[in-house]
Structure formats: structure tokens, C-alpha cells
Design an enzyme around this catalytic site. Structure first.
Site, PDB file in Angstrom:
ATOM      1  N   HIS A 300       0.839  -1.207   0.000  1.00  0.00           N
ATOM      2  CA  HIS A 300       0.000   0.000   0.000  1.00  0.00           C
ATOM      3  C   HIS A 300       0.873   1.255   0.000  1.00  0.00           C
ATOM      4  O   HIS A 300       0.645   2.183  -0.789  1.00  0.00           O
ATOM      5  CB  HIS A 300      -0.901  -0.045   1.237  1.00  0.00           C
ATOM      6  CG  HIS A 300      -1.727   1.178   1.484  1.00  0.00           C
ATOM      7  ND1 HIS A 300      -3.102   1.168   1.461  1.00  0.00           N
ATOM      8  CD2 HIS A 300      -1.392   2.459   1.796  1.00  0.00           C
ATOM      9  CE1 HIS A 300      -3.569   2.380   1.719  1.00  0.00           C
ATOM     10  NE2 HIS A 300      -2.543   3.177   1.943  1.00  0.00           N
ATOM     11  N   GLU A 301       1.873   1.285   0.883  1.00  0.00           N
ATOM     12  CA  GLU A 301       2.729   2.470   0.993  1.00  0.00           C
ATOM     13  C   GLU A 301       3.586   2.667  -0.256  1.00  0.00           C
ATOM     14  O   GLU A 301       3.787   3.803  -0.705  1.00  0.00           O
ATOM     15  CB  GLU A 301       3.599   2.379   2.244  1.00  0.00           C
ATOM     16  CG  GLU A 301       2.823   2.327   3.559  1.00  0.00           C
ATOM     17  CD  GLU A 301       1.848   3.479   3.723  1.00  0.00           C
ATOM     18  OE1 GLU A 301       2.185   4.610   3.315  1.00  0.00           O
ATOM     19  OE2 GLU A 301       0.744   3.251   4.241  1.00  0.00           O
ATOM     20  N   HIS A 304       2.037   4.669  -2.997  1.00  0.00           N
ATOM     21  CA  HIS A 304       1.971   6.122  -2.791  1.00  0.00           C
ATOM     22  C   HIS A 304       3.188   6.842  -3.366  1.00  0.00           C
ATOM     23  O   HIS A 304       3.115   8.041  -3.662  1.00  0.00           O
ATOM     24  CB  HIS A 304       1.909   6.444  -1.296  1.00  0.00           C
ATOM     25  CG  HIS A 304       0.562   6.286  -0.676  1.00  0.00           C
ATOM     26  ND1 HIS A 304      -0.602   6.657  -1.296  1.00  0.00           N
ATOM     27  CD2 HIS A 304       0.191   5.816   0.557  1.00  0.00           C
ATOM     28  CE1 HIS A 304      -1.632   6.416  -0.495  1.00  0.00           C
ATOM     29  NE2 HIS A 304      -1.179   5.904   0.624  1.00  0.00           N
ATOM     30  N   ASP A 315      -5.459   8.315  -1.215  1.00  0.00           N
ATOM     31  CA  ASP A 315      -6.291   7.537  -0.290  1.00  0.00           C
ATOM     32  C   ASP A 315      -7.741   7.999  -0.429  1.00  0.00           C
ATOM     33  O   ASP A 315      -8.285   8.662   0.443  1.00  0.00           O
ATOM     34  CB  ASP A 315      -5.807   7.715   1.159  1.00  0.00           C
ATOM     35  CG  ASP A 315      -4.492   7.009   1.419  1.00  0.00           C
ATOM     36  OD1 ASP A 315      -4.322   5.865   0.956  1.00  0.00           O
ATOM     37  OD2 ASP A 315      -3.623   7.596   2.079  1.00  0.00           O
TER      38      ASP A 315
END
EC number: 3.4.24.39
Length: 370
Positions: A300-301, A304, A315
Site C-alpha cells: 500500500h505504501e 503512494h 487515499d
């Protein structure tokens, strides 16, 4: 043909279960200019029921999170704050806001603290998305929000005088401030994230179109190729711990971790930091459908970080129910959509392994509000 019809019918059932009821409350956000780049947001519950929601990554969050999007000449201005992944259960009371029907709250913030507006001129500001709602401190659904579009004239000199929310650290090696059990946990998470991302890339490019539609709301070849390319980029970044395009901290170098935050990313510096509960709360790799773990949090990170794949994700929504309610354009740039898709992708070929998020499982999960 029968299998295709059945899959389509089940997907329709899922989408129906995720649809917002007509009386679902919404949050109306009114943006006004206070002074130059200082903005006030007034958030109102327009529904007929009291709602309790997570205000982290939203208005009232004291951290430098992305509350609004800024545009100059239709091009989005780079955000220089943090994007963080939150717990979905066991949330602390100070992370929650309750609004009665018709009630409002206000939040003032300076957009120049998390964006370079020293050029001055006309800037357009707006925001929309979904906020997690909770029951017994556990995320149980979502509530949509949308703002007006605010156009402001920025005084360049005043904007330049606004202190930046985050002072950049010196770049270090790719994995920084890591030792002992945390170094071991992160090493395992990176390996697992690489495996998940590689499997998800294959599933995105040539796997089930029904499953891809479920998460990304389209089956167009261009979108499938873009999603697969991002997953491959994440797999590549996670595969090396001594080089790469991001700096990954085992601990919190900026002080933005709290009891509800698993990890966060500073996209403008391609820096990722794990928080204490990343290690104490999350399993290395979950066996549950759409559950959080260290591997998908790391994945997920990585999405970004624009240096991994540009543009970096936002998000717009958290969790399966909210993420699968996004439009195709939003899903393509939603970090949790990638984490959720990867979570349900078998690591082995489909002939020898089945997804932990089989279609039947997802129908049951939706009905149980999990």
C-alpha cells in the site's frame, strides 16, 4: 458460458450489496478562504442519522495529511505532506468524530504548508472521497463526502512565508534505522510484498476479468496494463533492500505515528516509515480475505511513492466496501484498491492454489459487513 453467467450474477449481487441506500447520510464540505492560503472547511452531516467516523486523513486531523486537492491551470499541485494507513479495528476514541443530523464542525488549515504555492496566481481547491464509519471502534462502512470548488488568488510572497509542515531529512540507504526484530520483520514484509505484487501483476494483466472489474471498475486493456505495471514496479522496489527509489524507515523519523497509524509515506521525498503497531498488531501475511497485514501495508505504501510508479496513489477510500464503491478513475489511483486486490490474489498458479477471497467468500463477507 454457464460459469461466466454465474460469475456475472454473483458480481451483480456484490455490487448491489455495496450500493449506497437512498437514505445513507453524506457529509457536505464547504470550503472558504480565510486569508490567502489559509482555508476553512465546514463539514455538515446532511443525513437523518447520527454518524461516527474516522477523522484521521480527513478534516480535524492535526497531522499534515491531504485534506484537499489543489489545481493550477487544471494540473494538480504536488502534495508535500504525508499519506498514512490506519487500523480498521480497535481505533482509539480520539480518532473518531460523531456528528448528529444537521451538525457541523470546522477545521482551518494552510494549504501552503503542504504544497509549493510560491508561484502565486489562481489556484482551484476541491475535495471528495469516502470516510470510514465505525461501530464499536471498528470500521463498518463508509460515508461519502464532497466539497464545493473554491478558486483563490494566491499572494506569492505570503505563501512563501508559510512554514513547510515537514522538513526534509537527509537521504540514507533504502532501509534505514533498522535493527533486530524490526529489521527481520521488514525484510520478510518486503519479500512477501514482492511476491504478492508479482502475482497481482499477472492477475491484472491476464487473470479473471470479472475479478478485475470488481476492484477496478473496468476491464479495459489500458487500465489492466497500467495496474499490472504499477504492481511490477512495486515488486521491483520491494526486491532490493540496499538500493532503490525509496527510503524505508523501520521507525518513525517525523513523529506522525500514533496508536491508530500502521505506516505512512511522504510522497514528495519517496520516504516510507513503519509505526510501532505495524510490528505489534499486524501479522506478517494474513490468511483472511481483505484483512490487513505487514505485506499489504508495505505494498500500500509503495504505491503512494511516485518514484516507484508515477503518479503515486491517493487515499480516496479504505477497506473493501469503500474501495469497491469508487469510480474507475478513482480506483486506479487508490492505494487500498491495490492492497485489497493483491491480498486476494493466489501466490501460486490458479491450478494449484485458490484465492483467499473467492467470489463466494466475498459475497458472504459483504453480507456480514466485514
Amino acid at each position: 458460458m454457464k460459469v461466466t453467467i454465474l460469475a456475472s450474477a454473483i458480481l451483480a449481487l456484490i455490487n448491489g450489496a455495496l450500493a449506497l441506500p437512498a437514505n445513507t447520510p453524506t457529509l457536505d464540505v464547504t470550503l472558504t478562504q480565510v486569508d490567502n492560503t489559509r482555508i476553512k472547511a465546514t463539514v455538515k452531516n446532511t443525513g437523518n442519522e447520527k454518524v461516527t467516523f474516522v477523522h484521521l486523513n480527513f478534516f480535524q486531523d492535526a497531522a499534515p495529511v491531504k485534506k484537499v486537492s489543489l489545481f493550477r491551470n487544471a494540473t494538480e499541485v504536488e502534495f508535500t505532506g504525508i499519506k498514512r494507513r490506519l487500523l480498521t479495528e480497535g481505533l482509539s476514541d480520539d480518532a473518531l468524530t460523531t456528528l448528529a443530523p444537521g451538525a457541523t464542525f470546522e477545521d482551518e488549515f494552510d494549504v501552503a504548508s503542504t504544497a509549493d504555492l510560491t508561484e502565486g496566481g489562481t489556484v482551484t481547491i476541491r475535495t471528495d472521497g469516502f470516510v470510514p464509519i465505525t461501530t464499536d471502534r471498528k470500521v463498518s462502512g463508509y460515508i461519502p463526502y464532497q466539497s464545493n470548488e473554491l478558486e483563490i488568488e494566491v499572494d506569492a510572497a505570503k505563501a512563501a512565508a508559510v512554514p513547510q509542515a515537514i522538513k526534509l531529512l537527509d537521504r540514507r540507504t533504502k532501509v534505514a534505522s533498522c535493527s533486530g526484530s524490526r529489521a527481520s520483520a521488514l525484510s520478510t514484509a518486503l519479500r512477501n510484498a514482492a511476491s504478492l505484487a508479482n502475482a497481482a501483476a499477472s492477475a491484472a494483466s491476464s487473470g479473471s476479468s470479472t475479478r478485475f472489474q470488481e476492484y477496478f471498475k473496468t476491464t479495459s486493456s489500458s487500465t489492466r496494463n497500467t495496474v499490472a505495471a504499477r504492481f511490477r514496479a512495486v515488486a521491483s522496489e520491494a526486491s532490493s533492500q540496499s538500493s532503490g527509489k525509496t527510503t524505508y524507515y523501520c521507525t518513525d523519523p517525523y513523529g506522525y505515528c500514533d496508536s491508530n497509524t500502521l505506516a505512512y509515506t511522504l510522497p514528495s521525498s519517496n520516504l516510507i516509515a513503519n509505526c510501532d503497531i505495524y510490528y505489534s498488531y499486524l501479522p506478517a501475511l494474513t490468511s483472511s480475505c481483505h484483512a490487513q497485514d505487514q505485506a499489504t501495508t508495505t505494498l500500500h505504501e509503495f504505491t503512494h511513492a511516485p518514484a516507484v510508479y508515477s503518479p503515486g496513489t491517493d487515499d480516496y477510500a479504505y477497506g473493501y466496501r469503500a474501495s469497491t464503491a469508487l469510480s474507475a478513475s478513482q480506483a486506479l489511483l487508490n492505494a487500498d484498491t491495490y492492497a485489497l486486490f493483491a491480498n486476494g490474489t493466489p501466490l501460486l498458479p490458479l491450478s494449484t492454489s485458490t484465492s483467499k477471497c473467492s467470489t463466494l467468500t466475498m459475497v458472504i463477507a459483504v453480507n456480514l459487513n466485514c
